[in-house]
Design a protein around this motif. Structure first.
Motif, PDB file in Angstrom:
ATOM      1  N   SER A 118       0.813  -1.215   0.000  1.00  0.00           N
ATOM      2  CA  SER A 118       0.000   0.000   0.000  1.00  0.00           C
ATOM      3  C   SER A 118       0.849   1.267   0.000  1.00  0.00           C
ATOM      4  O   SER A 118       0.334   2.334  -0.316  1.00  0.00           O
ATOM      5  CB  SER A 118      -0.959  -0.002   1.191  1.00  0.00           C
ATOM      6  N   SER A 119       2.128   1.163   0.322  1.00  0.00           N
ATOM      7  CA  SER A 119       2.991   2.344   0.413  1.00  0.00           C
ATOM      8  C   SER A 119       3.972   2.488  -0.745  1.00  0.00           C
ATOM      9  O   SER A 119       4.509   3.575  -0.959  1.00  0.00           O
ATOM     10  CB  SER A 119       3.797   2.302   1.713  1.00  0.00           C
ATOM     11  N   PHE A 120       4.233   1.410  -1.454  1.00  0.00           N
ATOM     12  CA  PHE A 120       5.322   1.428  -2.438  1.00  0.00           C
ATOM     13  C   PHE A 120       5.164   2.538  -3.476  1.00  0.00           C
ATOM     14  O   PHE A 120       6.116   3.289  -3.729  1.00  0.00           O
ATOM     15  CB  PHE A 120       5.467   0.074  -3.142  1.00  0.00           C
ATOM     16  N   ASP A 121       4.005   2.657  -4.111  1.00  0.00           N
ATOM     17  CA  ASP A 121       3.827   3.647  -5.168  1.00  0.00           C
ATOM     18  C   ASP A 121       4.082   5.066  -4.669  1.00  0.00           C
ATOM     19  O   ASP A 121       4.756   5.858  -5.330  1.00  0.00           O
ATOM     20  CB  ASP A 121       2.437   3.556  -5.788  1.00  0.00           C
ATOM     21  N   SER A 122       3.554   5.370  -3.518  1.00  0.00           N
ATOM     22  CA  SER A 122       3.737   6.697  -2.933  1.00  0.00           C
ATOM     23  C   SER A 122       5.206   6.949  -2.607  1.00  0.00           C
ATOM     24  O   SER A 122       5.752   8.023  -2.907  1.00  0.00           O
ATOM     25  CB  SER A 122       2.885   6.811  -1.668  1.00  0.00           C
ATOM     26  N   LEU A 123       5.867   5.976  -2.017  1.00  0.00           N
ATOM     27  CA  LEU A 123       7.291   6.110  -1.704  1.00  0.00           C
ATOM     28  C   LEU A 123       8.120   6.248  -2.982  1.00  0.00           C
ATOM     29  O   LEU A 123       9.044   7.063  -3.045  1.00  0.00           O
ATOM     30  CB  LEU A 123       7.780   4.903  -0.900  1.00  0.00           C
ATOM     31  N   TYR A 124       7.778   5.472  -3.987  1.00  0.00           N
ATOM     32  CA  TYR A 124       8.512   5.517  -5.252  1.00  0.00           C
ATOM     33  C   TYR A 124       8.388   6.895  -5.909  1.00  0.00           C
ATOM     34  O   TYR A 124       9.378   7.473  -6.348  1.00  0.00           O
ATOM     35  CB  TYR A 124       7.997   4.415  -6.189  1.00  0.00           C
ATOM     36  N   ARG A 125       7.164   7.430  -5.961  1.00  0.00           N
ATOM     37  CA  ARG A 125       6.968   8.765  -6.541  1.00  0.00           C
ATOM     38  C   ARG A 125       7.773   9.813  -5.776  1.00  0.00           C
ATOM     39  O   ARG A 125       8.415  10.668  -6.372  1.00  0.00           O
ATOM     40  CB  ARG A 125       5.479   9.150  -6.528  1.00  0.00           C
ATOM     41  N   PHE A 126       7.724   9.746  -4.457  1.00  0.00           N
ATOM     42  CA  PHE A 126       8.464  10.699  -3.640  1.00  0.00           C
ATOM     43  C   PHE A 126       9.969  10.535  -3.864  1.00  0.00           C
ATOM     44  O   PHE A 126      10.690  11.517  -4.038  1.00  0.00           O
ATOM     45  CB  PHE A 126       8.114  10.512  -2.159  1.00  0.00           C
ATOM     46  N   GLY A 127      10.443   9.313  -3.893  1.00  0.00           N
ATOM     47  CA  GLY A 127      11.871   9.053  -4.091  1.00  0.00           C
ATOM     48  C   GLY A 127      12.389   9.549  -5.432  1.00  0.00           C
ATOM     49  O   GLY A 127      13.490  10.094  -5.516  1.00  0.00           O
ATOM     50  N   THR A 128      11.580   9.396  -6.472  1.00  0.00           N
ATOM     51  CA  THR A 128      12.022   9.850  -7.794  1.00  0.00           C
ATOM     52  C   THR A 128      11.982  11.368  -7.919  1.00  0.00           C
ATOM     53  O   THR A 128      12.518  11.918  -8.869  1.00  0.00           O
ATOM     54  CB  THR A 128      11.202   9.200  -8.928  1.00  0.00           C
ATOM     55  N   LYS A 129      11.385  12.046  -6.969  1.00  0.00           N
ATOM     56  CA  LYS A 129      11.468  13.505  -6.936  1.00  0.00           C
ATOM     57  C   LYS A 129      12.777  13.945  -6.286  1.00  0.00           C
ATOM     58  O   LYS A 129      13.234  15.052  -6.499  1.00  0.00           O
ATOM     59  CB  LYS A 129      10.282  14.098  -6.196  1.00  0.00           C
ATOM     60  N   ILE A 130      13.375  13.065  -5.507  1.00  0.00           N
ATOM     61  CA  ILE A 130      14.658  13.357  -4.874  1.00  0.00           C
ATOM     62  C   ILE A 130      15.797  13.016  -5.812  1.00  0.00           C
ATOM     63  O   ILE A 130      16.772  13.747  -5.914  1.00  0.00           O
ATOM     64  CB  ILE A 130      14.783  12.600  -3.536  1.00  0.00           C
ATOM     65  N   THR A 131      15.683  11.877  -6.496  1.00  0.00           N
ATOM     66  CA  THR A 131      16.713  11.449  -7.444  1.00  0.00           C
ATOM     67  C   THR A 131      16.051  10.741  -8.622  1.00  0.00           C
ATOM     68  O   THR A 131      15.082   9.996  -8.431  1.00  0.00           O
ATOM     69  CB  THR A 131      17.749  10.512  -6.788  1.00  0.00           C
ATOM     70  N   PRO A 132      16.580  10.945  -9.826  1.00  0.00           N
ATOM     71  CA  PRO A 132      16.009  10.237 -10.983  1.00  0.00           C
ATOM     72  C   PRO A 132      16.474   8.777 -11.076  1.00  0.00           C
ATOM     73  O   PRO A 132      16.001   8.042 -11.930  1.00  0.00           O
ATOM     74  CB  PRO A 132      16.522  11.061 -12.174  1.00  0.00           C
TER      75      PRO A 132
END
Length: 182
Positions: free
Chosen positions: A15-29
């Motif tokens: 339930s958290s992966f997509d949200s974490l992934y989107r946030f993480g890709t805003k920090i680094t590509p």
């Protein structure tokens, strides 16, 4: 999960992966680094489950953990702290209304993306945390290592910029679309 329930961990992960992934890709590509850090967080959670404190907001805990983990990894890999690189509801009855609504919504998102891309990275981050992740101002401030007052100022500047550089409908649509998810 504290009692060793693997299904609870799997549920939180899924339930958290997509949200974490989107946030993480805003920090680094670097998508593989983001995925590795997310996996590392969950491995650490599992291994230290007996020492975990009970939290009322797992999303906040996971987002803050991911930001710390990515920052540490990027600093380790590059020798410096990361710079932030980035940055509906349709209520219609006929197929034509749905299509028109979808096209209008897509156009508004494109306009919003263009305007948001002009914001400084920290302003993009505060908007993302507040409106996409639904964090309260205190939680967003802690993740961004800001005082609560500074987070309000940063959010105000970002919203004022959006208001100044887009039509009023875009602001209303932005807030309506993103606040309706909470």
């Amino acid at each position: 999960m504290i009692e060793g329930d693997r299904d609870a961990l799997a549920f939180i992960y899924q339930s958290s992966f997509d949200s974490l992934y989107r946030f993480g890709t805003k920090i680094t590509p670097d998508e593989s680094l983001v995925q590795d850090c997310i996996h590392d967080i969950f491995v650490t959670l599992w291994l230290s489950r007996e020492r975990l404190a009970i939290t009322d907001n797992i999303k906040y805990y996971l987002l803050a953990s991911l930001k710390r983990k990515l920052s540490a990894e990027l600093q380790r890999l590059t020798g410096k702290l990361p710079e932030h690189t980035e940055n509906e509801r349709l209520q219609a009855h006929s197929p034509e209304e749905v299509l028109i609504g979808a096209e209008a919504s897509q156009e508004l998102r494109h306009k919003l993306t263009r305007v948001m891309d002009q914001l400084p990275p920290r302003q993009q981050e505060i908007l993302y945390l507040r409106f996409y992740e639904g964090l309260d101002p205190r939680q967003a401030a802690e993740i961004m290592a800001l005082s609560l007052n500074s987070s309000y100022v940063l959010l105000s500047k970002a919203l004022n910029y959006l208001k100044k550089h887009s039509d009023q409908l875009l602001i209303i649509t932005f807030l309506a679309l993103h606040l309706s998810h909470f």
